[in-house]
Scaffold this active site. Structure first.
Site, PDB file in Angstrom:
ATOM      1  NE  ARG A  24      43.680  10.262   3.783  1.00 22.50           N
ATOM      2  CZ  ARG A  24      43.814   9.329   2.854  1.00 22.50           C
ATOM      3  NH1 ARG A  24      43.372   9.554   1.623  1.00 22.50           N
ATOM      4  NH2 ARG A  24      44.425   8.201   3.110  1.00 22.50           N
ATOM      5  CE1 TYR A  54      39.262  10.837   9.659  1.00 27.71           C
ATOM      6  CE2 TYR A  54      40.172  11.462   7.528  1.00 27.71           C
ATOM      7  CZ  TYR A  54      40.273  10.751   8.714  1.00 27.71           C
ATOM      8  OH  TYR A  54      41.373   9.975   8.944  1.00 27.71           O
ATOM      9  CE  LYS A  94      47.248  12.470   5.401  1.00 34.60           C
ATOM     10  NZ  LYS A  94      48.528  11.787   5.486  1.00 34.60           N
ATOM     11  CG  HIS A 135      51.861   9.802   3.250  1.00 33.92           C
ATOM     12  ND1 HIS A 135      51.137   8.659   3.014  1.00 33.92           N
ATOM     13  CD2 HIS A 135      51.363  10.315   4.391  1.00 33.92           C
ATOM     14  CE1 HIS A 135      50.256   8.485   3.986  1.00 33.92           C
ATOM     15  NE2 HIS A 135      50.381   9.483   4.830  1.00 33.92           N
ATOM     16  CB  SER A 181      46.608   6.072   5.221  1.00 31.84           C
ATOM     17  OG  SER A 181      46.848   7.142   4.350  1.00 31.84           O
ATOM     18  CB  CYS A 201      51.111   0.964   6.627  1.00 33.91           C
ATOM     19  SG  CYS A 201      49.999   0.376   5.357  1.00 33.91           S
ATOM     20  CG  ASP A 213      50.829  11.755   8.026  1.00 32.00           C
ATOM     21  OD1 ASP A 213      50.828  10.591   7.597  1.00 32.00           O
ATOM     22  OD2 ASP A 213      50.008  12.615   7.658  1.00 32.00           O
ATOM     23  NE  ARG A 243      43.021   8.475  11.366  1.00 28.15           N
ATOM     24  CZ  ARG A 243      44.033   8.510  10.496  1.00 28.15           C
ATOM     25  NH1 ARG A 243      45.137   9.161  10.774  1.00 28.15           N
ATOM     26  NH2 ARG A 243      43.955   7.858   9.349  1.00 28.15           N
TER      27      ARG A 243
HETATM   28  C1  OXD Z   1      46.233   9.484   6.463  1.00 31.83           C
HETATM   29  C2  OXD Z   1      46.473  10.293   7.672  1.00 31.83           C
HETATM   30  O1  OXD Z   1      45.065   9.165   6.158  1.00 31.83           O
HETATM   31  O2  OXD Z   1      47.644  10.531   7.986  1.00 31.83           O
HETATM   32  O3  OXD Z   1      47.203   9.142   5.794  1.00 31.83           O
HETATM   33  O4  OXD Z   1      45.516  10.729   8.316  1.00 31.83           O
HETATM   34 MN    MN Z   2      49.052   9.939   6.505  1.00 27.75          MN
END
Ligand code: OXD
Ligand code: MN
Length: 591
Positions: free
Chosen positions: A69, A197, A206, A226, A248, A250, A277, A369
């Protein structure tokens, strides 16, 4: 498909500006999926993987400058800068439309324009929202098909009305100088250009489900967060739902798909995945807070995922998955750092370059990803697509902190919990472009995703609490505390269920705790350690609340709040001042 007239007109307008080869309205059918996949393979956007071993799986390699991002290129375009707040980059809507609008002229020449109607939330839910994304990327279409309910189902949900969020995306030239992700919350509109992306281009995620949705939530009395959502089924057979907000990369996906360790599994514990998420949360008529996962898939970080760390994810991504920026082995299967298999002798790295274990760089990009359908996850909850969502007992807020923050502690009230969430800080990860490992404040893990002034958002959280007669209990957690040798003190992964056990116990008035100046901290024996090698001394380190560390933390909180000026709710400043007083008292008692 019943296409609203306003959508038809908008698509015509955009096509006149972007001049694509032709326009494709996506209906979400299996036939369309097969056709678009074949098209993506033909143009090299997707590389088919070994279809015998990984049916329906494909690899995509992104442009090397387009792997995460782009927070510095993400803007909230509200009439006033104040509405966006110091937490967001802001651009005047008129200026944004002129400056960035110019980049769309003729941008789709030679490419198709895909129209992707999509539904965030389950069909038939009064809480679901419809978006329509225009894109010139077949990769985006195929990802949106996994991540959302795409096509006819979304337009059917509209029932002819034109209540949809307009999402305009183009790959543009994939030039970071001409890359923008713009949100116009006052107009229900998103513009993205210059990136393919996920977080920049799959606009349902998002951009809509967090930034625009947080704005809508403020107007309509709900929260877009989130957060993962999971259910813990206890040996008694009852299931307690918990949300978890973490920045993100974690470990939200790992926690959401947690497999109980053998001792707890034998005792009858089970964990159900509702979402990994995003959570949309609403006060219910029963005074409880209800959570819904608006997504239909998982867009998770691949490196580090294995049968040891997340067997449910490994099973979920075995079929019908799009992999982005992982390594390709000679047998047509994929590999990444942290995979169960040893490093392959020869493979192609995420950029398609020959790779071997002696190569200097990792084989997979650290933010590689997977995009996989949620329904494929073995632990998916029977209620994951329930139109009403699930009732929440506890909310945990976690961050990556080597020091200061104990393994877990509980807020004393809703207001105190909002304060704990508002002061969340974490060490940065590879999910966003920029330096990794730097401590930054990330309130509610929403810093990159809150679509308006964050201090007003804290006020909205406080207001939501006022509508809850049975508010969830709020906790802070930290799986990442390290010892003197720099190693993690807590084993993490499945063992995190032991912390969740205490959290659930606390919700039902059980669970031993000591009231400290930061909140309720478990006693040394409160967390079940049977079957794991965490001695008392380590537990003491995990739960230690250090007065000097917290003196520094209070000072840093003060500087953070100052950025938001008069917007900071009085109740939050009250909590901050009360903490400062308690820390000072604790220091005095110590001297
Ligand atoms: C992030 C995702 O970047 O979930 O938080 O992709
Ligand atoms: Mn996320």
């Amino acid at each position: 498909m019943q296409i609203p007239e306003s959508a038809r007109r908008w698509v015509e307008e955009i096509a006149a500006i972007t001049t694509p080869d032709h326009v494709v309205w996506c209906d979400g059918s299996a036939e369309e999926h097969a056709r678009l996949t074949a098209e993506a393979v033909k143009t090299g956007v997707l590389i088919p993987l070994n279809q015998e071993r990984m049916p329906g799986c494909y690899l995509h390699r992104s442009h090397p400058n387009d792997v995460a991002r782009s927070e510095h290129l993400t803007f909230i375009c509200t009439a006033t800068k104040d509405a966006a707040g110091p937490n967001n980059n802001w651009m005047d809507p008129g200026e944004a439309r002129t400056k960035v609008g110019a980049l769309y002229t003729g941008v789709m020449k030679g490419r198709p324009l895909y129209v992707v109607p999509f539904l965030m939330g389950p069909p038939g839910s009064p809480f679901s929202k419809v978006g329509i994304e225009i894109t010139d990327s077949v990769y985006v279409v195929l990802n949106m098909r996994i991540m959302t309910r795409m096509g006819a189902v979304a337009l059917d949900h509209l029932k002819g009305r034109d209540h949809f969020i307009r999402c305009l995306h183009s790959l543009g030239e994939l030039d970071p100088e001409k890359r923008f992700i713009l949100h116009f919350p006052e107009d229900n509109e998103i513009w993205s250009i210059g990136s393919g992306y996920g977080g920049n281009a799959l606009l349902g995620k998002k951009c809509l489900a967090l930034r625009i949705a947080s704005w809508l939530g403020k107007q309509e009395g709900w929260l877009a967060e989130h957060m993962l959502i999971l259910g813990v089924q206890t040996p008694a057979g009852d299931t307690h739902y918990v949300t978890g907000a973490f920045p993100s990369a974690c470990g939200k996906t790992n926690l959401a798909m947690l497999v109980p360790p053998p001792e707890l599994a034998e005792a009858g514990y089970k964990v159900w995945t509702v979402g990994d998420d995003i959570a949309w949360l609403r006060p219910g008529a029963d005074g409880r807070l209800w959570a819904l996962n608006p997504e239909a898939g998982f867009f998770g970080v691949v490196p580090g995922t294995s049968m040891k760390t997340n067997p449910n994810a490994m099973r979920a991504i075995a079929t019908n998955t799009i992999y982005t920026n992982v390594a390709l082995r000679s047998d047509g299967t994929v590999w990444w750092e942290g995979h169960d298999d040893p490093s392959p002798d020869d493979a192609l790295d995420w950029q398609g370059r020959p790779w071997s274990p002696t190569s200097a760089e990792p084989a997979a990009h650290p933010n590689a990803r997977f995009t996989a359908p949620a329904a494929q996850c073995p632990s998916i909850s029977p209620l994951w697509a329930d139109p009403n969502g699930v009732p929440i007992d506890a909310m945990i807020f976690g961050a990556r902190r080597q020091r200061v923050v104990p393994l877990v502690y509980q807020a004393t009230t809703w207001q105190h919990g909002v304060f704990l969430a508002a002061t969340l800080a974490s060490e940065t990860t590879a999910a966003a472009a920029g330096k990794v490992g730097v401590l930054r404040r990330d309130p509610m893990a929403m810093l990159p995703f809150c679509g308006y002034n964050m201090a007003d958002y804290w006020g909205h959280w406080l207001e939501i609490g006022a509508h809850l007669s049975k508010a969830p209990k709020i906790f802070r957690v930290n799986w990442f505390r390290t010892g003197g040798n720099g190693k993690f003190l807590w084993p993490g992964f499945g063992e995190n269920l032991r912390v969740l056990q205490w959290v659930i116990d606390r919700c039902s008035g059980k669970g031993e705790a000591e009231r400290t100046f930061i909140g309720y901290v478990p006693t040394r024996r409160a967390i079940d350690r049977q079957g794991i090698d965490v001695p008392d001394t380590v537990m003491d380190q995990l739960l230690h609340v250090d007065r000097i560390d917290w003196l520094d933390a209070v000072e840093s909180q003060q500087l953070f709040f100052e950025k938001f000026g008069a917007h900071v709710p009085g109740a939050i400043m009250e909590e901050h001042e009360a903490l400062a007083r308690r820390v000072a008292e604790a220091l005095q008692n110590f001297e």
